[in-house]
Design a protein around this motif. Structure first.
Motif, PDB file in Angstrom:
ATOM      1  N   PRO A 130      -5.623  -0.257 -32.068  1.00  9.61           N
ATOM      2  CA  PRO A 130      -4.926  -1.548 -32.095  1.00  9.61           C
ATOM      3  C   PRO A 130      -4.861  -2.121 -33.504  1.00  9.61           C
ATOM      4  O   PRO A 130      -5.868  -2.194 -34.212  1.00  9.61           O
ATOM      5  CB  PRO A 130      -5.788  -2.422 -31.181  1.00  9.61           C
ATOM      6  CG  PRO A 130      -6.456  -1.462 -30.261  1.00  9.61           C
ATOM      7  CD  PRO A 130      -6.710  -0.231 -31.071  1.00  9.61           C
ATOM      8  N   GLY A 131      -3.659  -2.499 -33.918  1.00  8.45           N
ATOM      9  CA  GLY A 131      -3.476  -3.120 -35.214  1.00  8.45           C
ATOM     10  C   GLY A 131      -3.527  -2.170 -36.394  1.00  8.45           C
ATOM     11  O   GLY A 131      -3.517  -2.611 -37.548  1.00  8.45           O
TER      12      GLY A 131
ATOM     13  N   GLU B  16     -15.269   3.351 -31.984  1.00  2.36           N
ATOM     14  CA  GLU B  16     -14.176   3.425 -32.961  1.00  2.36           C
ATOM     15  C   GLU B  16     -13.191   4.547 -32.672  1.00  2.36           C
ATOM     16  O   GLU B  16     -12.165   4.655 -33.361  1.00  2.36           O
ATOM     17  CB  GLU B  16     -14.728   3.570 -34.387  1.00  2.36           C
ATOM     18  CG  GLU B  16     -15.751   4.671 -34.567  1.00  2.36           C
ATOM     19  CD  GLU B  16     -17.177   4.146 -34.481  1.00  2.36           C
ATOM     20  OE1 GLU B  16     -17.474   3.305 -33.583  1.00  2.36           O
ATOM     21  OE2 GLU B  16     -18.021   4.586 -35.297  1.00  2.36           O
ATOM     22  N   ASP B  17     -13.471   5.368 -31.689  1.00  2.00           N
ATOM     23  CA  ASP B  17     -12.493   6.373 -31.249  1.00  2.00           C
ATOM     24  C   ASP B  17     -11.473   5.783 -30.279  1.00  2.00           C
ATOM     25  O   ASP B  17     -10.505   6.466 -29.906  1.00  2.00           O
ATOM     26  CB  ASP B  17     -13.203   7.541 -30.566  1.00  2.00           C
ATOM     27  CG  ASP B  17     -14.087   8.338 -31.511  1.00  2.00           C
ATOM     28  OD1 ASP B  17     -15.207   8.695 -31.095  1.00  2.00           O
ATOM     29  OD2 ASP B  17     -13.652   8.596 -32.645  1.00  2.00           O
ATOM     30  N   THR B  18     -11.676   4.541 -29.895  1.00  2.00           N
ATOM     31  CA  THR B  18     -10.730   3.878 -28.990  1.00  2.00           C
ATOM     32  C   THR B  18      -9.354   3.795 -29.629  1.00  2.00           C
ATOM     33  O   THR B  18      -9.207   3.292 -30.748  1.00  2.00           O
ATOM     34  CB  THR B  18     -11.228   2.471 -28.633  1.00  2.00           C
ATOM     35  OG1 THR B  18     -12.444   2.583 -27.888  1.00  2.00           O
ATOM     36  CG2 THR B  18     -10.198   1.719 -27.810  1.00  2.00           C
TER      37      THR B  18
ATOM     38  N   GLN C 114      -4.170   6.539 -23.301  1.00  2.00           N
ATOM     39  CA  GLN C 114      -5.185   5.606 -23.792  1.00  2.00           C
ATOM     40  C   GLN C 114      -6.582   6.203 -23.631  1.00  2.00           C
ATOM     41  O   GLN C 114      -6.943   6.701 -22.562  1.00  2.00           O
ATOM     42  CB  GLN C 114      -5.109   4.285 -23.026  1.00  2.00           C
ATOM     43  CG  GLN C 114      -6.167   3.266 -23.414  1.00  2.00           C
ATOM     44  CD  GLN C 114      -5.960   2.713 -24.806  1.00  2.00           C
ATOM     45  OE1 GLN C 114      -4.845   2.330 -25.175  1.00  2.00           O
ATOM     46  NE2 GLN C 114      -7.032   2.634 -25.592  1.00  2.00           N
ATOM     47  N   VAL C 115      -7.347   6.120 -24.695  1.00  2.00           N
ATOM     48  CA  VAL C 115      -8.766   6.471 -24.668  1.00  2.00           C
ATOM     49  C   VAL C 115      -9.547   5.223 -25.063  1.00  2.00           C
ATOM     50  O   VAL C 115      -9.323   4.667 -26.136  1.00  2.00           O
ATOM     51  CB  VAL C 115      -9.088   7.630 -25.630  1.00  2.00           C
ATOM     52  CG1 VAL C 115     -10.597   7.822 -25.744  1.00  2.00           C
ATOM     53  CG2 VAL C 115      -8.416   8.911 -25.146  1.00  2.00           C
ATOM     54  N   THR C 116     -10.436   4.788 -24.183  1.00  2.00           N
ATOM     55  CA  THR C 116     -11.248   3.613 -24.444  1.00  2.00           C
ATOM     56  C   THR C 116     -12.715   3.997 -24.359  1.00  2.00           C
ATOM     57  O   THR C 116     -13.157   4.537 -23.329  1.00  2.00           O
ATOM     58  CB  THR C 116     -10.947   2.489 -23.455  1.00  2.00           C
ATOM     59  OG1 THR C 116      -9.554   2.155 -23.528  1.00  2.00           O
ATOM     60  CG2 THR C 116     -11.770   1.247 -23.760  1.00  2.00           C
TER      61      THR C 116
END
Length: 114
Positions: A41-42, A87-89, A109-111
């Motif tokens: 994100p971002g 931080e791999d999200t 998506q990986v969260t």
């Protein structure tokens, strides 16, 4: 028409593992590069891991934790992700290219969160 279909994303706790798969269809050319990029994100979309005719390349942040593999006969590429960190999200995008043009999947998506 080239299509890249990703699967395997989801929610995982820190330290866990996920396996992403991508299947390419409609391929009428020699694939020069196949692999994965990710976009947090971002942030901009960056390389995660890729296989070219010259070998494999990993982002420094995933070396030793992620393993990319490719089935040349089936036009598939897999990313085994171990020891996942928050931080791999990101959204992970499959990518393949000829020598001249590249194609993207829709992203998965990986969260990584507790």
């Amino acid at each position: 028409q080239v299509q890249l279909v990703e699967s395997g994303g989801g929610l995982v706790q820190p330290g866990g593992s996920l396996r992403l798969s991508c299947a390419a269809s409609g391929i009428t050319f020699s694939i020069y590069t196949m692999g994965w990029y990710r976009q947090a994100p971002g942030k901009q979309r960056d390389l995660a891991a890729i296989i070219t005719s010259e070998g494999t390349k990993y982002a420094d942040s995933v070396k030793g934790r992620f393993t990319i593999s490719r089935d040349y006969a089936k036009n598939t590429v897999t990313l085994q992700m171990n020891s996942l960190k928050p931080e791999d999200t990101a959204v992970y995008y499959c990518y393949c290219s000829s020598a001249y043009v590249g194609y993207w999947g829709q992203g998965t998506q990986v969260t990584v969160s507790s």
